[in-house]
Design a protein around this motif. Structure first.
Motif, PDB file in Angstrom:
ATOM      1  N   ALA A 232       1.593  14.197   5.889  1.00 47.84           N
ATOM      2  CA  ALA A 232       2.073  12.814   5.877  1.00 47.84           C
ATOM      3  C   ALA A 232       2.348  12.312   7.290  1.00 47.84           C
ATOM      4  O   ALA A 232       2.027  11.166   7.635  1.00 47.84           O
ATOM      5  N   VAL A 233       2.942  13.153   8.121  1.00 47.73           N
ATOM      6  CA  VAL A 233       3.200  12.764   9.513  1.00 47.73           C
ATOM      7  C   VAL A 233       1.892  12.507  10.245  1.00 47.73           C
ATOM      8  O   VAL A 233       1.766  11.547  11.017  1.00 47.73           O
ATOM      9  N   GLN A 234       0.905  13.335  10.011  1.00 49.19           N
ATOM     10  CA  GLN A 234      -0.391  13.167  10.671  1.00 49.19           C
ATOM     11  C   GLN A 234      -1.064  11.867  10.228  1.00 49.19           C
ATOM     12  O   GLN A 234      -1.616  11.128  11.060  1.00 49.19           O
ATOM     13  N   ILE A 235      -1.030  11.548   8.933  1.00 51.03           N
ATOM     14  CA  ILE A 235      -1.619  10.298   8.443  1.00 51.03           C
ATOM     15  C   ILE A 235      -0.912   9.093   9.054  1.00 51.03           C
ATOM     16  O   ILE A 235      -1.550   8.105   9.453  1.00 51.03           O
ATOM     17  N   PHE A 236       0.408   9.175   9.162  1.00 53.07           N
ATOM     18  CA  PHE A 236       1.179   8.058   9.717  1.00 53.07           C
ATOM     19  C   PHE A 236       0.831   7.821  11.188  1.00 53.07           C
ATOM     20  O   PHE A 236       0.747   6.667  11.639  1.00 53.07           O
ATOM     21  N   GLU A 237       0.622   8.886  11.937  1.00 53.29           N
ATOM     22  CA  GLU A 237       0.251   8.730  13.352  1.00 53.29           C
ATOM     23  C   GLU A 237      -1.115   8.071  13.493  1.00 53.29           C
ATOM     24  O   GLU A 237      -1.310   7.207  14.359  1.00 53.29           O
ATOM     25  N   VAL A 238      -2.081   8.455  12.662  1.00 49.90           N
ATOM     26  CA  VAL A 238      -3.398   7.807  12.707  1.00 49.90           C
ATOM     27  C   VAL A 238      -3.283   6.343  12.305  1.00 49.90           C
ATOM     28  O   VAL A 238      -3.935   5.461  12.892  1.00 49.90           O
TER      29      VAL A 238
ATOM     30  N   ALA B 252      16.634   3.982   2.869  1.00 52.18           N
ATOM     31  CA  ALA B 252      16.690   2.882   1.897  1.00 52.18           C
ATOM     32  C   ALA B 252      16.910   1.535   2.576  1.00 52.18           C
ATOM     33  O   ALA B 252      16.410   0.504   2.110  1.00 52.18           O
ATOM     34  N   GLU B 253      17.655   1.513   3.697  1.00 54.08           N
ATOM     35  CA  GLU B 253      17.911   0.250   4.383  1.00 54.08           C
ATOM     36  C   GLU B 253      16.639  -0.355   4.959  1.00 54.08           C
ATOM     37  O   GLU B 253      16.506  -1.571   5.052  1.00 54.08           O
ATOM     38  N   ARG B 254      15.696   0.471   5.392  1.00 55.36           N
ATOM     39  CA  ARG B 254      14.467  -0.038   5.997  1.00 55.36           C
ATOM     40  C   ARG B 254      13.317  -0.135   5.004  1.00 55.36           C
ATOM     41  O   ARG B 254      12.295  -0.743   5.303  1.00 55.36           O
ATOM     42  N   LEU B 255      13.474   0.486   3.864  1.00 56.77           N
ATOM     43  CA  LEU B 255      12.358   0.617   2.933  1.00 56.77           C
ATOM     44  C   LEU B 255      11.930  -0.730   2.346  1.00 56.77           C
ATOM     45  O   LEU B 255      10.745  -0.955   2.096  1.00 56.77           O
ATOM     46  N   ILE B 256      12.872  -1.613   2.128  1.00 54.88           N
ATOM     47  CA  ILE B 256      12.573  -2.870   1.449  1.00 54.88           C
ATOM     48  C   ILE B 256      11.654  -3.757   2.293  1.00 54.88           C
ATOM     49  O   ILE B 256      10.902  -4.568   1.757  1.00 54.88           O
ATOM     50  N   ARG B 257      11.693  -3.612   3.621  1.00 53.35           N
ATOM     51  CA  ARG B 257      10.900  -4.465   4.499  1.00 53.35           C
ATOM     52  C   ARG B 257       9.513  -3.908   4.801  1.00 53.35           C
ATOM     53  O   ARG B 257       8.771  -4.501   5.585  1.00 53.35           O
ATOM     54  N   MET B 258       9.133  -2.774   4.220  1.00 55.10           N
ATOM     55  CA  MET B 258       7.884  -2.108   4.564  1.00 55.10           C
ATOM     56  C   MET B 258       6.723  -2.621   3.698  1.00 55.10           C
ATOM     57  O   MET B 258       6.872  -2.843   2.502  1.00 55.10           O
ATOM     58  N   ASN B 259       5.560  -2.789   4.353  1.00 52.45           N
ATOM     59  CA  ASN B 259       4.329  -3.159   3.653  1.00 52.45           C
ATOM     60  C   ASN B 259       3.479  -1.950   3.302  1.00 52.45           C
ATOM     61  O   ASN B 259       2.793  -1.952   2.281  1.00 52.45           O
TER      62      ASN B 259
ATOM     63  N   PHE C 293       1.519  -5.736  10.137  1.00 50.20           N
ATOM     64  CA  PHE C 293       2.156  -5.090   8.987  1.00 50.20           C
ATOM     65  C   PHE C 293       3.258  -4.147   9.455  1.00 50.20           C
ATOM     66  O   PHE C 293       3.201  -3.577  10.555  1.00 50.20           O
ATOM     67  N   SER C 294       4.233  -3.957   8.598  1.00 48.20           N
ATOM     68  CA  SER C 294       5.284  -2.962   8.846  1.00 48.20           C
ATOM     69  C   SER C 294       4.962  -1.715   8.026  1.00 48.20           C
ATOM     70  O   SER C 294       4.610  -1.808   6.853  1.00 48.20           O
ATOM     71  N   ALA C 295       5.059  -0.566   8.676  1.00 51.81           N
ATOM     72  CA  ALA C 295       4.714   0.710   8.030  1.00 51.81           C
ATOM     73  C   ALA C 295       5.863   1.680   8.190  1.00 51.81           C
ATOM     74  O   ALA C 295       6.576   1.665   9.203  1.00 51.81           O
ATOM     75  N   GLY C 296       6.038   2.549   7.189  1.00 49.61           N
ATOM     76  CA  GLY C 296       7.129   3.522   7.212  1.00 49.61           C
ATOM     77  C   GLY C 296       6.672   4.879   6.724  1.00 49.61           C
ATOM     78  O   GLY C 296       5.664   5.009   6.013  1.00 49.61           O
ATOM     79  N   LEU C 297       7.451   5.908   7.116  1.00 47.17           N
ATOM     80  CA  LEU C 297       7.188   7.297   6.737  1.00 47.17           C
ATOM     81  C   LEU C 297       8.367   7.797   5.925  1.00 47.17           C
ATOM     82  O   LEU C 297       9.504   7.822   6.421  1.00 47.17           O
TER      83      LEU C 297
ATOM     84  N   ALA D  78       0.853  -1.191   0.000  1.00 47.93           N
ATOM     85  CA  ALA D  78       0.000   0.000   0.000  1.00 47.93           C
ATOM     86  C   ALA D  78       0.885   1.235   0.000  1.00 47.93           C
ATOM     87  O   ALA D  78       1.901   1.300   0.701  1.00 47.93           O
ATOM     88  N   LEU D  79       0.492   2.224  -0.786  1.00 44.67           N
ATOM     89  CA  LEU D  79       1.236   3.472  -0.903  1.00 44.67           C
ATOM     90  C   LEU D  79       0.268   4.635  -0.718  1.00 44.67           C
ATOM     91  O   LEU D  79      -0.732   4.734  -1.438  1.00 44.67           O
ATOM     92  N   ILE D  80       0.551   5.491   0.253  1.00 46.76           N
ATOM     93  CA  ILE D  80      -0.289   6.652   0.569  1.00 46.76           C
ATOM     94  C   ILE D  80       0.539   7.904   0.307  1.00 46.76           C
ATOM     95  O   ILE D  80       1.589   8.102   0.935  1.00 46.76           O
ATOM     96  N   ILE D  81       0.105   8.747  -0.607  1.00 48.42           N
ATOM     97  CA  ILE D  81       0.861   9.925  -1.037  1.00 48.42           C
ATOM     98  C   ILE D  81       0.170  11.172  -0.514  1.00 48.42           C
ATOM     99  O   ILE D  81      -1.052  11.327  -0.641  1.00 48.42           O
ATOM    100  N   SER D  82       0.983  12.062   0.084  1.00 49.00           N
ATOM    101  CA  SER D  82       0.485  13.326   0.641  1.00 49.00           C
ATOM    102  C   SER D  82       1.269  14.487   0.022  1.00 49.00           C
ATOM    103  O   SER D  82       2.465  14.341  -0.265  1.00 49.00           O
ATOM    104  N   PRO D  83       0.650  15.646  -0.173  1.00 48.88           N
ATOM    105  CA  PRO D  83       1.382  16.764  -0.792  1.00 48.88           C
ATOM    106  C   PRO D  83       2.369  17.447   0.143  1.00 48.88           C
ATOM    107  O   PRO D  83       3.313  18.057  -0.317  1.00 48.88           O
TER     108      PRO D  83
END
Length: 812
Positions: A135-141, A166-173, A151-155, A125-130
């Protein structure tokens, strides 16, 4: 005795664990089958419940919503979530503060849960914010409602190290990101791709799809598969066919819960506007702050440079309320800190640009003030949406120039925005022009910010597309410059045909390149200047070579002498003063010319020409005169007391007459080597003498301690056992002399002596333990049993005495 019964062996532990895991897996599969069946039976159009519990959601999502205190569905959530659970693409439009974030986060979690997504499956899943703040607010919710999922999530928002991300990005869902940073990772990070993406979400889609992010979004979509689900949400949704085609939407469902509403803004929002001339805007804003000290408000400006100037100037004026500022040029940590501080404040004022105009949820905002007119009605709706959120009350006020009133009110009426006009009480308004002028006069950094603020505002007005609202020629720019504290309006160069959003969103590097390009003169010809290292530049010329050259007014530019002969006005008021012969003509006109006065500056014979009053004042300062005198030469004194320069260089001819350079070098090396050898011999002899003197002093000190007479010359004889040139054989017997002799009696004090007993003098063969105590009792320990002690009255001096001593020892 009764027979013992044998107990049955307990089952093995690993068998019970395996069975438990098997049962749990079966239950999970049964729950998943029931969930899929419930979703298949769901009819989105017939769904009319207002509770999350009535939706076919997984247990982990339901627990996360309950623990986060989300129980009731809003209108947009009740209509969008059932459609998203069925797998449809959605175009969602709803008023600000209506709960659009949960409307797409819940379908994201359910989509991945029903697909049994794991870390090995990659990005799902990819969530894009302007903006980064949104983006920080969406990630906190997402963290709150997804706490029970695995699931693993990243900002990914930029402002941090690209390598660490980049080191953590590959493991994110699930990834919440901004378009530019995400595109950078898709292009550069090895092993990271979105080939398995299940769902794509664009929050504030109309902002992402406009010209500011068009190139980044187009490039980003190329990395994603077309067989995905796409959700678009915004308060002002775009329905253009071109935008929908770019995102590969498949029969999207349009969800607009407030399309039939009488207002595009919340009903509990009171909206007003004030007509105030451009030169009086800051006065009105300062008076407004003074009248609402117990409020929490956001003041929107059109550019970050205006935000910086307003913050710095108002901070010195101290209106009585806590001030904060936020714009896109700040570092990421500073932006997060300021956002957190403003959210937790009860009474504060935040000066901000449109980076917080969309989606950011600041709690309990009382006022939204728009000091600069928004570029369109949609921007106005998003700005005022920072207050009156979640059925709270709020108030908004818009500042308009008289030239902007008619056009902007017409645009707002077309968007169903109810707004009322307010009149400012003149007796309540306080002018701060004098204070700002005084501040700009004393503080050059504030003046620089004022110049930048003026240029950024006028340039943004010039680049606006809606000329019915923004009428550049009707603005009082001179009065606006004076209201900022400037003496006059700075000179500005406008670039025609540029898009305002593209310029505002341009990177710093591009802005630096564009500002450093060749400038054009009034005729349109390019005037390029090549700096020379030997060229002498005046202070005004150096000022123009700095990065703030575009903020200098025409007055400063007149100080520069370009060297071009454009007419009689070329020599007027130049920074470099040029002396001409007719400057020294007498008043009679035809009389002889008066020569300028000259003053001698010292014994060197150097003279200073006094051709102006400034030079006359210069004679009174010794410190200033040092600039015109020759520099002194450092001298050293030789052994004879003669002074000579510390560095003496020979002429080339004199050096060549002395001989070849290689021979001179070898001669110098040989002389220095001989000098070093002689010095080494002297140093060794001196060291030997010091060692002999040291040994002699040590022997004399030992003889004094033993009570013996010193040798001739007042010093004890040296004893050397070998290795010296002046070795004496007699001195080699010093070891044997330390042995005791027979017949020696211990000398004591006379019986007839009166007074306290004196300490006995230590004999030559005694050590410290053999000395008697003060009461006369012998302190020497008795010899061991069976031993023999030979006492001697004095130290043996001759070889015969030593032989007798050795014979006595052998006889014993």
């Amino acid at each position: 005795m009764p027979a013992r019964t044998k107990k049955a062996a307990p089952p093995r532990q690993h068998h019970s664990k395996t069975e438990a895991r098997t049962l749990k897996r079966k239950r999970n599969q049964e729950d998943l089958s029931k969930l899929n069946a419930s979703v298949d039976e769901l009819d989105p159009k017939a769904f009319s419940s207002k509770n999350f519990a009535d939706l076919p959601l997984s247990q982990a999502t339901s627990d996360g919503l309950r623990d986060s205190h989300f129980e009731t569905l809003t209108d947009v959530q009740a209509r969008a979530i059932p459609l998203a659970l069925k797998g449809s693409d959605i175009l969602g439009a709803a008023k600000t503060g209506s709960g659009k974030t949960l409307a797409f986060l819940v379908p994201v979690l359910e989509k991945l849960f029903r697909a049994q997504w794991t870390e090995l499956d990659g990005l799902g899943a990819l969530i894009i914010s302007p903006t980064r703040e949104l983006a920080v607010q969406i990630f906190e919710v997402l963290r709150k409602i997804g706490r029970h999922h695995t699931f693993s999530a990243g900002l990914v928002i930029g402002g941090k190290s690209l390598k660490e991300e980049a080191e953590r990005l590959i493991r994110m869902n699930i990834l919440v990101c901004t378009p530019g940073r995400m595109l950078q990772h898709l292009d550069q990070t090895a092993g990271f791709n979105g080939d398995n993406l299940q769902i794509l979400v664009l929050d504030e889609a109309d902002r992402i799809m406009d010209m500011g992010f068009q190139a980044a979004v187009d490039a980003l979509v190329e990395h994603l598969p077309t067989s995905r689900q796409t959700l678009l949400f915004s308060a002002t949704q775009s329905k253009r066919v071109s935008d929908l085609a770019r995102l590969s939407l498949k029969e999207p469902e349009y969800v607009s819960v407030h399309e039939a509403a009488t207002s595009a803004t919340p009903s509990n929002l009171q909206q007003h506007y004030i007509v105030t001339p451009l030169p009086e805007k800051l006065d009105t804003l300062y008076s407004f702050l003074r009248a609402n000290l117990k409020s929490k408000m956001i003041v929107f400006f059109s550019s970050g440079k205006q935000v910086r100037f307003a913050y710095e100037s108002f901070r010195h004026l101290q209106p009585g309320i806590s001030l904060l500022h936020l714009h896109g040029r700040q570092k990421q940590l500073a932006r997060l800190e300021i956002t957190s501080r403003f959210s937790s404040s009860k009474h504060a004022c935040l000066f901000a640009t449109d980076v917080v105009a969309r989606g950011v949820d600041f709690p309990a905002v009382d006022w939204v003030v728009q000091l600069d007119c928004p570029e369109d009605a949609d921007t106005y709706i998003h700005r005022v949406g920072r207050t009156a959120r979640y059925e709270r009350n709020g108030r908004a006020v818009l500042f308009l120039d008289p030239s902007e009133e008619e056009g902007m009110i017409k645009r707002l009426e077309q968007k169903k925005v109810p707004i009322q006009k307010l009149n400012v009480r003149e007796q309540k308004k306080k002018s701060i022009k004098d204070q700002l002028q005084n501040m700009c006069w004393k503080q050059h950094d504030v003046k620089y910010l004022a110049q930048k603020a003026f240029i950024s505002y006028t340039r943004s007005i010039h680049l606006q597309k809606d000329k019915e609202v923004f009428k550049f020629n009707k603005l009082d720019l001179e009065g606006f410059a004076k209201s900022l504290g400037l003496a006059g309006a700075p000179q500005i160069k406008f670039h025609k045909g540029e898009d305002v959003k593209r310029i505002k969103n341009a990177s710093r590097a591009a802005a630096a390149i564009s500002s450093g390009s060749d400038s054009e003169d009034e005729e349109g010809t390019k005037a390029t200047k090549k700096k020379s290292k030997d060229e002498v530049r005046t202070k005004a010329q150096k000022m123009l070579e700095r990065t703030n050259q575009d903020v200098l007014s025409k007055h400063y530019r007149n100080l520069v002498d370009d060297g071009a002969d454009d007419g009689e006005d070329q020599d007027f008021f130049n920074a470099k003063r040029v002396l001409r012969d007719d400057d020294f003509d007498e008043a009679a006109g035809d009389g002889p010319k008066a020569q300028p006065k000259t003053v001698s500056l010292g014994s060197s014979g150097q003279e200073l020409v006094i051709d102006s009053k400034r030079r006359e004042k210069l004679l009174k300062s010794k410190k200033q005169l040092l600039r015109f005198k020759d520099r002194g030469q450092k001298l050293v004194f030789d052994d004879d007391g003669n002074a000579r320069p510390i560095y003496e260089l020979k002429d080339e001819e004199e050096f060549r007459d002395e001989g070849p350079a290689e021979a001179l070098r070898q001669q110098f090396v040989d002389a220095e080597a001989g000098r070093v050898r002689d010095a080494d011999v002297e140093d060794k002899a001196l060291a030997r003498e010091k060692r002999k003197e040291k040994r002699a002093k040590r022997k004399a000190r030992e003889r004094e301690e033993l009570g013996l007479a010193p040798t001739s010359g007042g010093a004890a004889a040296d004893v050397q056992l070998g290795g010296a040139d002046d070795y004496d054989p007699e001195e080699g017997l010093a070891l044997l002399r330390s042995l005791p002799l027979p017949g020696e009696e211990s000398g004591g004090e006379d019986e007839g002596d009166s007074g306290p007993p004196k300490k006995k003098v230590k004999k030559w063969f005694q050590n410290d333990s053999d000395v008697e105590d003060t009461d006369g009792a012998p302190a020497r320990k008795k010899a061991k049993k069976g031993g023999k002690v030979i006492e001697m009255a004095e130290e043996p001096e001759t070889l015969e005495d030593l032989e007798a001593l050795a014979t006595g020892l052998l006889d014993g």
